[in-house]
Design a protein around this motif. Structure first.
Motif, PDB file in Angstrom:
ATOM      1  N   ARG A 151      -0.437 -20.501  22.459  1.00  0.00           N
ATOM      2  CA  ARG A 151      -0.309 -20.487  23.913  1.00  0.00           C
ATOM      3  C   ARG A 151      -1.661 -20.721  24.587  1.00  0.00           C
ATOM      4  NH1 ARG A 151       3.640 -20.568  28.117  1.00  0.00           N
ATOM      5  NH2 ARG A 151       2.567 -19.886  29.985  1.00  0.00           N
ATOM      6  N   ALA A 152      -2.703 -20.079  24.057  1.00  0.00           N
ATOM      7  CA  ALA A 152      -4.026 -20.216  24.660  1.00  0.00           C
ATOM      8  C   ALA A 152      -4.605 -21.611  24.484  1.00  0.00           C
ATOM      9  CB  ALA A 152      -4.977 -19.184  24.056  1.00  0.00           C
ATOM     10  N   ALA A 153      -4.183 -22.311  23.435  1.00  0.00           N
ATOM     11  CA  ALA A 153      -4.758 -23.624  23.133  1.00  0.00           C
ATOM     12  C   ALA A 153      -4.079 -24.763  23.880  1.00  0.00           C
ATOM     13  CB  ALA A 153      -4.677 -23.892  21.631  1.00  0.00           C
ATOM     14  N   LEU A 154      -2.867 -24.557  24.369  1.00  0.00           N
ATOM     15  CA  LEU A 154      -2.099 -25.647  24.976  1.00  0.00           C
ATOM     16  C   LEU A 154      -2.445 -25.824  26.452  1.00  0.00           C
ATOM     17  CD1 LEU A 154       1.459 -25.047  23.469  1.00  0.00           C
ATOM     18  CD2 LEU A 154      -0.290 -26.661  22.705  1.00  0.00           C
ATOM     19  N   PRO A 155      -2.379 -27.064  26.942  1.00  0.00           N
ATOM     20  CA  PRO A 155      -2.502 -27.272  28.393  1.00  0.00           C
ATOM     21  C   PRO A 155      -1.294 -26.678  29.106  1.00  0.00           C
ATOM     22  CG  PRO A 155      -1.884 -29.315  27.299  1.00  0.00           C
ATOM     23  CD  PRO A 155      -2.189 -28.325  26.206  1.00  0.00           C
ATOM     24  N   VAL A 156      -1.510 -26.227  30.334  1.00  0.00           N
ATOM     25  CA  VAL A 156      -0.453 -25.538  31.091  1.00  0.00           C
ATOM     26  C   VAL A 156      -0.309 -26.187  32.459  1.00  0.00           C
ATOM     27  CG1 VAL A 156       0.265 -23.351  32.119  1.00  0.00           C
ATOM     28  CG2 VAL A 156      -0.848 -23.363  29.883  1.00  0.00           C
ATOM     29  N   LYS A 157       0.931 -26.374  32.887  1.00  0.00           N
ATOM     30  CA  LYS A 157       1.248 -26.908  34.202  1.00  0.00           C
ATOM     31  C   LYS A 157       2.307 -26.020  34.845  1.00  0.00           C
ATOM     32  CE  LYS A 157       2.016 -29.971  37.574  1.00  0.00           C
ATOM     33  NZ  LYS A 157       1.052 -30.323  38.622  1.00  0.00           N
ATOM     34  N   ASP A 158       1.953 -25.388  35.961  1.00  0.00           N
ATOM     35  CA  ASP A 158       2.884 -24.518  36.692  1.00  0.00           C
ATOM     36  C   ASP A 158       3.510 -23.471  35.774  1.00  0.00           C
ATOM     37  OD1 ASP A 158       2.362 -25.967  38.992  1.00  0.00           O
ATOM     38  OD2 ASP A 158       4.068 -27.313  38.724  1.00  0.00           O
ATOM     39  N   GLY A 159       2.697 -22.891  34.896  1.00  0.00           N
ATOM     40  CA  GLY A 159       3.168 -21.851  33.990  1.00  0.00           C
ATOM     41  C   GLY A 159       3.817 -22.365  32.723  1.00  0.00           C
ATOM     42  N   LEU A 160       3.984 -23.676  32.605  1.00  0.00           N
ATOM     43  CA  LEU A 160       4.621 -24.275  31.427  1.00  0.00           C
ATOM     44  C   LEU A 160       3.568 -24.762  30.450  1.00  0.00           C
ATOM     45  CD1 LEU A 160       7.147 -25.417  29.936  1.00  0.00           C
ATOM     46  CD2 LEU A 160       6.784 -27.539  31.245  1.00  0.00           C
ATOM     47  N   ALA A 161       3.590 -24.226  29.221  1.00  0.00           N
ATOM     48  CA  ALA A 161       2.715 -24.724  28.158  1.00  0.00           C
ATOM     49  C   ALA A 161       3.336 -25.984  27.562  1.00  0.00           C
ATOM     50  CB  ALA A 161       2.532 -23.659  27.082  1.00  0.00           C
ATOM     51  N   VAL A 162       2.482 -26.970  27.272  1.00  0.00           N
ATOM     52  CA  VAL A 162       2.974 -28.278  26.835  1.00  0.00           C
ATOM     53  C   VAL A 162       2.226 -28.735  25.593  1.00  0.00           C
ATOM     54  CG1 VAL A 162       3.193 -30.711  27.460  1.00  0.00           C
ATOM     55  CG2 VAL A 162       3.608 -28.948  29.184  1.00  0.00           C
TER      56      VAL A 162
END
Length: 356
Positions: free
Chosen positions: A195-206
């Motif tokens: 979770r910490a490593a992924l990019p996040v957009k509006d609370g969504l990890a991608v």
């Protein structure tokens, strides 16, 4: 509260080390000092750590096979320990102190996941250009507005979910790991680390693809990523390719539910029928989303032809491509057709199986 992990050992030094690691993980251990006593908690524990000192004794009792068993001891590993580990059904032999950080992640995830596993939904297009990736992004963004969610992009030739949700929109593109950084990695992946490593957009990890030619995914890497994603989120949405290979087939089989997105043209329905036939052999619960105008084939007729429960219909959405190009994402308005359809699908999904 039930302890999430069982430790079987008489080695006081090993016990001290593992209690310290459990404290760092914010959890406790259920400790058994002999093999017979350990068997009473063997099946109920989320994780079993078998001390190297008692591995042979535990093996002699022939415990029932189960997941998440690890033999733990100080390095270097002594001769014969791997034979005992195999006999108890352990996934591996863990050496301390080299594996301290790994064990903290293991125990943290065990504590987080004692009664938790994300709802996992796969989304696949019935034909090219039907907008399955866009619907997967809408579904994931809608879920993330209410609970922790992650979107996994398994379609290497798709548009890229980062572009659809608006992650790469100027002037501040999001940074984070992509598939190329995870393929080839070995060992266990912690849910919090993912979770910490992924990019996040509006609370969504991608998790998506890096620019350039896509890397070849390995089944072991994808399996570990999916497992970590399910432990660390409430909803996992997977954007699946239409062509099912060994990797995507395994992912489909691990999804709780799968949504087939079909168009309303005769050719699109015919193509979707072939994809539906493949999905039925892999997934236990397949539902249908119909996108497009009803001028050619009404949504109910599409569902009848494909023999799938109709979960949601999505009429043509004006200016959708423009909104995506501007980095606004597919659900910038709660009243948009995609936003409404995504909420309907999530409500049905929370209730259990897809319903007609």
């Amino acid at each position: 509260m039930t302890s999430p992990a069982l430790l079987i050992t008489r080695d006081e030094l090993l016990l001290d080390d593992l209690l310290r690691l459990a404290a760092a993980a914010g959890t406790t251990l259920d400790v058994a000092h002999d093999a017979a006593a350990a068997l009473r908690s063997w099946g109920a524990a989320s994780v079993v750590l078998v001390g190297a000192d008692l591995a042979e004794a535990v093996a002699s009792h022939r415990p029932a096979r189960r997941e998440h068993v690890h033999v733990v001891g100080p390095g270097p590993v002594r001769d014969g320990l791997f034979r005992s580990a195999l006999a108890v059904g352990a996934a591996d032999v863990v050496e301390l102190p080299a594996a301290d950080a790994w064990l903290v992640e293991l125990l943290t995830d065990a504590a987080d996941g004692v009664a938790h596993r994300a709802r996992t939904v796969g989304v696949v297009g019935g034909s090219g250009g039907v907008g399955a990736t866009t619907f997967a992004c809408a579904l994931a963004l809608t879920a993330a507005a209410a609970e922790p969610a992650v979107l996994l992009d398994l379609d290497p030739l798709g548009p890229g979910v980062d572009r659809v949700v608006g992650l790469d929109a100027a002037p501040h593109p999001a940074t984070g790991v992509r598939w190329d950084a995870l393929v080839g990695s070995h060992g266990r992946l912690g849910s919090r680390s993912l979770r910490a490593a992924l990019p996040v957009k509006d609370g969504l990890a991608v998790l998506t693809w890096a620019p350039g030619p896509p890397v070849a995914l390995e089944a072991a890497s994808v399996r570990e990523v999916l497992s970590a994603a399910r432990r660390g989120h409430d909803v996992v949405v997977v954007d699946l390719p239409r062509t099912v290979d060994d990797v995507s087939a395994e992912v489909v089989s691990r999804c709780d539910q799968v949504l087939l997105v079909a168009g309303t043209t005769v050719a699109g329905v015919a193509s979707a029928g072939k994809v539906a036939a493949v999905l039925r052999g892999l997934a236990g619960d397949v539902g249908l989303v119909v996108r497009g105008a009803a001028a050619s084939v009404p949504a109910e007729h599409v569902a009848g032809v494909l023999e799938l429960p109709l979960v949601a219909r999505v009429p043509t959405q004006r200016r959708l491509a423009e909104h995506v190009d501007l980095g606004l994402g597919p659900v910038h308005s709660r009243r948009s057709p995609l936003s409404r359809a995504a909420r309907v699908a999530l409500d049905v999904q929370r209730a259990g199986r897809w319903v007609a």
